[in-house]
Design a protein around this motif. Structure first.
Motif, mmCIF file in Angstrom:
data_model
loop_
_atom_site.group_PDB
_atom_site.id
_atom_site.type_symbol
_atom_site.label_atom_id
_atom_site.label_comp_id
_atom_site.label_asym_id
_atom_site.label_seq_id
_atom_site.Cartn_x
_atom_site.Cartn_y
_atom_site.Cartn_z
ATOM 1 N N SER A 119 5.346 0.948 4.294
ATOM 2 C CA SER A 119 4.885 1.624 5.504
ATOM 3 C C SER A 119 4.374 3.025 5.196
ATOM 4 O O SER A 119 3.343 3.465 5.729
ATOM 5 C CB SER A 119 6.020 1.693 6.534
ATOM 6 O OG SER A 119 6.416 0.403 6.939
ATOM 7 N N TRP A 137 11.331 -9.628 5.264
ATOM 8 C CA TRP A 137 10.085 -9.176 4.630
ATOM 9 C C TRP A 137 8.881 -9.839 5.311
ATOM 10 O O TRP A 137 7.856 -9.194 5.558
ATOM 11 C CB TRP A 137 10.109 -9.483 3.144
ATOM 12 C CG TRP A 137 8.902 -9.036 2.378
ATOM 13 C CD1 TRP A 137 8.004 -9.816 1.714
ATOM 14 C CD2 TRP A 137 8.452 -7.690 2.180
ATOM 15 N NE1 TRP A 137 7.031 -9.058 1.118
ATOM 16 C CE2 TRP A 137 7.291 -7.743 1.391
ATOM 17 C CE3 TRP A 137 8.932 -6.445 2.600
ATOM 18 C CZ2 TRP A 137 6.586 -6.599 1.005
ATOM 19 C CZ3 TRP A 137 8.228 -5.297 2.210
ATOM 20 C CH2 TRP A 137 7.072 -5.384 1.426
ATOM 21 N N HIS A 158 8.250 -8.066 8.444
ATOM 22 C CA HIS A 158 7.598 -6.779 8.172
ATOM 23 C C HIS A 158 6.103 -6.964 7.934
ATOM 24 O O HIS A 158 5.274 -6.234 8.520
ATOM 25 C CB HIS A 158 8.242 -6.136 6.940
ATOM 26 C CG HIS A 158 7.445 -5.006 6.360
ATOM 27 N ND1 HIS A 158 7.413 -3.754 6.913
ATOM 28 C CD2 HIS A 158 6.628 -4.959 5.263
ATOM 29 C CE1 HIS A 158 6.623 -2.967 6.196
ATOM 30 N NE2 HIS A 158 6.137 -3.682 5.189
ATOM 31 N N ARG A 208 10.198 -2.183 2.498
ATOM 32 C CA ARG A 208 9.597 -1.982 3.823
ATOM 33 C C ARG A 208 9.269 -0.515 4.051
ATOM 34 O O ARG A 208 8.180 -0.169 4.534
ATOM 35 C CB ARG A 208 10.558 -2.471 4.913
ATOM 36 C CG ARG A 208 10.708 -3.957 5.008
ATOM 37 C CD ARG A 208 11.746 -4.363 6.030
ATOM 38 N NE ARG A 208 11.392 -3.912 7.379
ATOM 39 C CZ ARG A 208 11.840 -4.480 8.485
ATOM 40 N NH1 ARG A 208 12.661 -5.520 8.417
ATOM 41 N NH2 ARG A 208 11.473 -4.024 9.662
#
Length: 350
Positions: free
Chosen positions: A195, A5, A8, A191
């Motif tokens: 996004s 994470w 990310h 994630r």
């Protein structure tokens, strides 16, 4: 923070300090985006999760918390206090269900102590309590178009105080003056959704702005500096749906019920604003003064820098002092505090 994470967030421009993602490269632009929205916020540095699983989960938690968790059997989310036997708040949790498990979302720095305390009372109950934020991440989405963005990404968005399950993701609608959602799920699901929402126009900002959203919404939080200082009603917990007066016993229930049915509540939580004066800012537990009291007339519950200027805060204050129209931070002649409206009505004192 889960390393995948963190990777990310870094790939989306996050810069980190000891508390997590401190900002995403342009703090001035992020401050403007907080009120313009929509924004994405990583909440993992602030929120911990406790999971309750087993056939006695609801019965056990109902015997510990101020709210009635049977209301969650058909979905939704709610606030609930965890009190001492004297009715003083140890924590305020947001509780929701995913599958057959129940989750308490509460401040990360209180998670372990609250988990240990709850485990003392399990006894013969068929319930398992464990930390859950190691396997799940939590982030927020707030601002204009947030419901539409979720409907585009997931096919639906929850109604007020509702919840939505999408695979291993749980989406919680947080009541307040602006559209706001908490999203909890595995790293891979989080994630992907992050996004997608960013590609739709949501701007990443530092997670600490979620605390300002709570101040704006009049939702109290209890931290280490304010544990055992307040009963639920003084922080307006029943006004935001965090107390049930119909359910059975829990620690402090007699005190909370007595205040509701027989007591005259002399203190309430108010939203206040401090114009910027130097680098020092109000902190939880700081004293509030008024001309009609020689001693402190209240205490700060939580505070956060306002997006425009100054500091917004929630404070429990004697209602008679609020009526005078003059409140000061930290000393009787300290910086003046201005009263700001809450998004809900306070009962008339008396």
């Amino acid at each position: 923070m889960h390393p995948d994470w963190k990777e990310h967030l870094a790939s989306h421009g996050a810069l980190f300090d000891e508390s997590g993602a401190s900002h995403f490269g342009n703090e001035t632009a992020e401050r403007r985006a907080v009120t313009a929205g929509p924004v994405l916020l990583d909440l993992g540095a602030y929120h911990g999760l406790i999971r309750a699983s087993g056939t006695d989960s609801v019965t056990f938690l109902n015997g510990q918390l101020t709210n009635d968790l049977r209301r969650l059997q058909s979905g939704g989310n709610l606030l609930a206090g965890y009190c001492t036997p004297q009715g003083r708040l140890l924590a305020i949790a947001r509780v929701f269900r995913h599958g057959s498990d129940y989750f308490m979302r509460l401040p990360l720095d209180l998670r372990d102590a609250i988990l240990d305390r709850l485990r003392r009372y399990v006894l013969r109950s068929k319930v398992t309590l464990e930390q859950a934020d190691g396997e799940r991440v939590t982030f927020g989405l707030a601002g204009p178009r947030a419901p539409e963005m979720l409907r585009s990404a997931l096919g639906a968005s929850p109604d007020e105080s509702g919840s939505l399950e999408s695979g291993d993701l749980t989406v919680l609608h947080i009541p307040g003056p602006r559209d706001r959602f908490e999203l909890v799920g595995s790293v891979s699901s989080a994630r992907s959704l992050w996004s997608t929402l960013q590609n739709e126009g949501a701007r990443p900002v530092a997670g600490h702005w979620w605390k300002w959203f709570d101040v704006e919404a009049g939702i109290a939080d209890v931290g280490r500096d304010t544990q055992e200082k307040f009963v639920p009603q003084t922080v307006n917990l029943e006004l935001v749906g965090g107390v049930s007066f119909e359910k059975g016993c829990y620690p402090g229930q007699e005190i909370v019920a007595r205040v509701h049915y027989l007591g005259r509540l002399k203190e309430r939580m108010y939203r206040l604003h401090l114009s910027r004066s130097g680098d020092d800012e109000p902190k939880p537990g700081d004293a509030i003064y008024a001309p009609d009291h020689a001693q402190a007339t209240g205490a700060v519950v939580q505070a956060h820098a306002a997006p425009d200027d100054g500091v917004d805060l929630l404070a429990v204050v004697h209602t008679s002092s609020v009526a005078t129209g003059e409140l000061h931070w930290r000393t009787p002649d300290g910086p003046r505090l201005d009263l700001r409206p809450l998004p809900y009505s306070l009962p008339h004192p008396g």
